[in-house]
Design an enzyme around this catalytic site. Structure first.
Site, PDB file in Angstrom:
ATOM      1  CG  HIS A  75     -10.868  -4.796  -6.432  1.00 56.20           C
ATOM      2  ND1 HIS A  75      -9.981  -5.525  -5.535  1.00 56.20           N
ATOM      3  CD2 HIS A  75     -10.774  -3.545  -5.992  1.00 56.20           C
ATOM      4  CE1 HIS A  75      -9.390  -4.698  -4.576  1.00 56.20           C
ATOM      5  NE2 HIS A  75      -9.959  -3.436  -4.966  1.00 56.20           N
ATOM      6  CG  HIS A  99     -12.603  -0.026  -2.057  1.00 57.15           C
ATOM      7  ND1 HIS A  99     -13.124  -0.687  -2.520  1.00 57.15           N
ATOM      8  CD2 HIS A  99     -11.373   0.157  -2.496  1.00 57.15           C
ATOM      9  CE1 HIS A  99     -12.352  -1.685  -3.231  1.00 57.15           C
ATOM     10  NE2 HIS A  99     -11.255  -1.218  -3.130  1.00 57.15           N
ATOM     11  CD  GLU A 103      -7.201   5.551  -4.983  1.00 58.13           C
ATOM     12  OE1 GLU A 103      -7.560   5.711  -3.929  1.00 58.13           O
ATOM     13  OE2 GLU A 103      -6.698   4.692  -5.593  1.00 58.13           O
ATOM     14  CG  ASP A 104      -9.530   3.613  -9.555  1.00 60.66           C
ATOM     15  OD1 ASP A 104      -8.449   4.334  -9.147  1.00 60.66           O
ATOM     16  OD2 ASP A 104      -9.322   2.437  -9.057  1.00 60.66           O
ATOM     17  CG  ASP A 166      -8.271  -2.045  -1.376  1.00 65.40           C
ATOM     18  OD1 ASP A 166      -8.787  -2.848  -2.422  1.00 65.40           O
ATOM     19  OD2 ASP A 166      -7.720  -1.139  -1.306  1.00 65.40           O
ATOM     20  CG  ASP A 287       6.961 -21.583  18.379  1.00 65.94           C
ATOM     21  OD1 ASP A 287       6.426 -20.567  18.659  1.00 65.94           O
ATOM     22  OD2 ASP A 287       7.696 -21.778  17.357  1.00 65.94           O
TER      23      ASP A 287
HETATM   24 MN    MN Z   1      -9.367  -1.271  -4.207  1.00 65.52          MN
END
Ligand code: MN
Length: 759
Positions: A75, A99, A103-104, A166, A287
């Protein structure tokens, strides 16, 4: 969409086969691919930094897998690849790799900072969610996370670009998630991230996010549009081919140099929103036939326009010049609609190569390429972001933040106007003098009585257009100040919030005063009249009646949710000799003591474990559950009128009944179902996606149970919703109506008929 491919995707819309719902797995990228991609755009790709970031991420995520079973590291690699493709710099690519680390994986920010530098750490921090445990609810944590993200974006817009990458990868790989979770993510994508991508002008990312989310949120509608697109593709393709051929020939003959001419496809979601907004069927979305002409200079844009208008008749009013006046995302182009060779309207967009690049990559086009650096320090954050963060400083809770953000993101365009001194003020499209006044200062808003636009006096309902010079006229007279009607004129979250607050404060003040007056009148002749002004006493009385304080009690009186007699009875009880020592200790109130305010006609909300008792033929009586037998709801009971202590309630088989036989016996019964009743609410709103969900959320947020609902949408785009709700009384109902009327789009929330006792 077809001519330049910045972000290759399996789901990229093409003319013939538009986005398919069965997402084919993407070819997995490797660290090598990321590095190669970075070096195509950057002379110094900082290979070491990126490798270092990868090592950190790989170690952190080792052993973790995604729902699909792939190693988790896939990821961050894909996100980094997207970020590199968009053209961001090596620092941003390194941040993309890391990123999810904090958090993880429980990695400290300082670790990232030590290893990769402060700049990467700052980006990673902006991308990290707030700690859920520090917030009272998921919603509150979500709002705080978004707020934190936007604050970081104000400092460095790369944070948002990485966040969008992300989200894009997560949307592409939603399939393994269970449907409710996938749906929630898709809804959030449509609600928040699509408009943010639009704000940054990143139309390719926006279109792909829209269609991926559309397919998850509305699979049936998506499939229907897909089916119709496929069915109409052959005819459309051949007509477009003729248009492109004729156009190319005509431009060639007129010697207008052209980079290229291409037909373009619209996304599924964009077709569907047009159908809704313009009340059109699929066939009449004009359109659908779209052609883009890319030229080399601004001059050639106008030259080509002349050629096109000579070739086919333009449709009046459809020429839009976004070259001279760019939209807020800096989108530039000329748009025109002509009646094409097949007698059908064809929308033609004209852009230079540079404008085209910016139209597709948006703000990201500032990076990469010709070595243009990141945003300079003196460059101001975009006006819409400044607005969100500005009023948020004053807003009080996560719900307000979310509804304000939603309102800001709902506004599709913005207008730029001037103060008399020539300062620029940017506001969402549709803004009026009140929005302008409140954007300057809350007090300017509160005292606004009118405005001069370009020197002429205009009504408050006037709509501003770009280029206006606006001067606010203020007054401090008694009759000036916020009024209900202002809420129908103001569009910005800040103005609406301030107006609503002022109105609520005014209303509360009036209700408190009239409540106190009612109590005084009821106490007349009892010698207790002055007690209404005894703050401590009234606060205690309020508390024993279940109100937060004397102000809440007077408000309930003033709004007729509570009868003065009930308060009088309670006050007397409170002051009676036997309880005189309890004056200042409300908590020492005899356990089980309740007034029968339920009998007052549904005025109050009760906790489920509060026993409710009805005394036949008596109103506002004080009831006490006897300690000797402690009756439980449902048990057969009997009541005795006691001197000065109201009614004491015993079970019918209580031992002490014999002793009480001298007292006056009354019939009592349990209040069935705590006084819940079913009633109807009518909502009128400008229809928009998500309206029903938002209203339901607002009603449930105050504890109303929704038994049923029914929505009709007229040709005027007004949604009329009827809800059956279960509520404990008018007070709760009023709170619910209030909450519903704050949902963006809602302009009326009422009960079908007045039900007697209340206002
Ligand atoms: Mn992520």
């Amino acid at each position: 969409m077809m001519e330049t491919t910045v972000i290759p995707t399996a789901t990229q819309p093409t003319e013939r086969a538009a986005v398919s719902t069965d997402v084919t797995p993407h070819d997995a990228h490797t660290l090598g691919d990321v590095l190669a991609q970075v070096s195509t755009e950057w002379a110094d790709p900082q290979t070491e930094l990126i490798e270092h970031a990868y090592a950190l991420a790989e170690a952190g995520h080792r052993g973790q897998t995604r729902k699909s079973g792939e190693p988790y590291i896939s990821h961050p690699i894909e996100v980094a690849y997207l970020v590199a493709e968009i053209g961001l710099d090596p620092n941003a690519v390194a941040a993309a790799l890391c990123h999810d680390l904090i958090e993880d994986c429980g990695v400290e920010l300082s670790t990232v900072s030590d290893a990769l530098g402060a700049e990467v750490a700052m980006l990673v921090d902006g991308l990290t969610k707030v700690d859920r445990l520090k917030f009272s609810s998921t919603e509150a944590a979500r709002a705080a996370t978004l707020r934190k993200l936007l604050v970081a974006v104000a400092k460095d817009v790369r944070v948002l670009i990485i966040k969008l990458a992300d989200r894009l990868h997560n949307m592409r790989t939603l399939a393994p998630l269970d449907p409710p979770k996938a749906r929630r993510i898709a809804e959030e994508t449509l609600e928040v991230y699509v408009p943010l991508a639009h704000r940054l002008g990143m139309s390719q990312v926006q279109t792909e996010l829209e269609d991926l989310a559309f397919a998850v949120c509305y699979p049936d509608r998506y499939a229907e549009i897909d089916r119709q697109l496929a069915a109409s593709a052959p005819a459309r393709d051949s007509e477009l081919a003729i248009v492109v051929d004729m156009l190319t020939a005509a431009l060639d003959e007129a010697e207008v140099p052209v980079d290229h001419v291409a037909s373009r496809a619209k996304g599924h979601w964009s077709i569907y929103s047009k159908m809704i907004e313009q009340h059109k069927s699929f066939e009449t979305i004009t359109d659908l036939l779209g052609v883009r002409v890319i030229v080399n200079s601004v001059q050639d844009c106008y030259g080509a326009l002349g050629v096109i208008h000579g070739l086919w008749a333009p449709v009046a009013g459809r020429l839009k010049d976004y070259v001279a006046t760019p939209t807020y995302s800096l989108y530039q182009a000329l748009h025109t609609t002509v009646i094409g060779p097949g007698g059908r309207p064809v929308e033609i967009q004209l852009r230079t190569v540079e404008m085209n690049e910016r139209a597709e990559r948006g703000i990201a086009a500032h990076w990469g390429y010709k070595g243009a650096g990141r945003r300079r320090n003196n460059e101001k954050e975009p006006a819409w972001l400044a607005r969100v963060l500005d009023w948020d400083k004053e807003s009080s809770g996560p719900e307000e933040f979310m509804s304000g953000l939603r309102a800001e993101l709902d506004a599709d365009e913005e207008v730029v106007v001037f103060t008399p001194r020539g300062d620029l003020v940017a506001l969402p499209a549709g803004s009026g003098p009140l929005d302008f006044a409140y954007s300057i200062h809350t007090e300017v808003g509160h005292s606004c009585v009118g405005a001069k636009v370009n020197g002429r006096i205009v009504p408050l309902a006037h709509r501003l257009v770009s280029g206006d010079t606006v001067e606010v006229m203020t007054s401090r007279s008694g009759s000036s100040g916020p009024k209900e009607a202002w809420l129908r004129m103001a569009v910005t979250a800040k103005a609406r919030g301030r107006i609503r607050q002022a109105l609520a404060a005014k209303r509360r003040g009036t209700d408190v005063e009239s409540g106190r007056g009612l109590l005084r009148r009821a106490l007349r002749g009892t010698g207790l009249e002055s007690k209404a002004d005894d703050f401590t006493l009234m606060s205690n009385v309020a508390q024993t009646l279940g109100y937060q304080g004397s102000e809440a009690l007077f408000t309930a009186l003033g709004t007729r949710h509570l009868k003065a007699q009930v308060v009088v009875a309670r006050l007397r009880y409170y002051l009676s000799p036997s309880t005189a020592d309890q004056d200042t200790r409300p908590s020492s109130d005899p356990p089980g003591t309740k007034t029968l305010s339920a009998l007052e006609g549904r005025g109050r909300k009760f906790l489920a474990n509060d026993p409710q008792i009805i005394v036949e033929g008596m109103n506002g009586m004080l009831v006490r559950l006897a300690n000797c037998c402690s009756p439980m709801p449902g048990q057969p009971i009997v009541g005795f009128v006691t001197s000065g202590r109201g009614v004491s309630v015993h079970t019918t088989d209580c031992q002490s009944l014999a002793r009480l036989s001298g007292d006056r016996q009354v019939e009592v019964s349990w209040w069935d179902n705590a006084g819940l009743s079913q009633t109807e609410i009518l909502i009128e709103a400008l229809d928009r996606p998500g309206l029903l969900v938002d209203v339901v959320r607002a009603l449930s947020s105050v504890g109303l149970d929704i038994a049923g609902s029914n929505t009709t949408v007229g040709d005027d785009r007004v949604a009329r919703q009827r809800y059956s709700v279960i509520c404990s009384g008018t007070e709760q109902l009023d709170v619910g109506l209030d909450a519903a009327s704050q949902v963006p789009g809602v302009f009326s929330a009422t009960r079908p008929t007045a039900t007697g006792s209340t206002k």
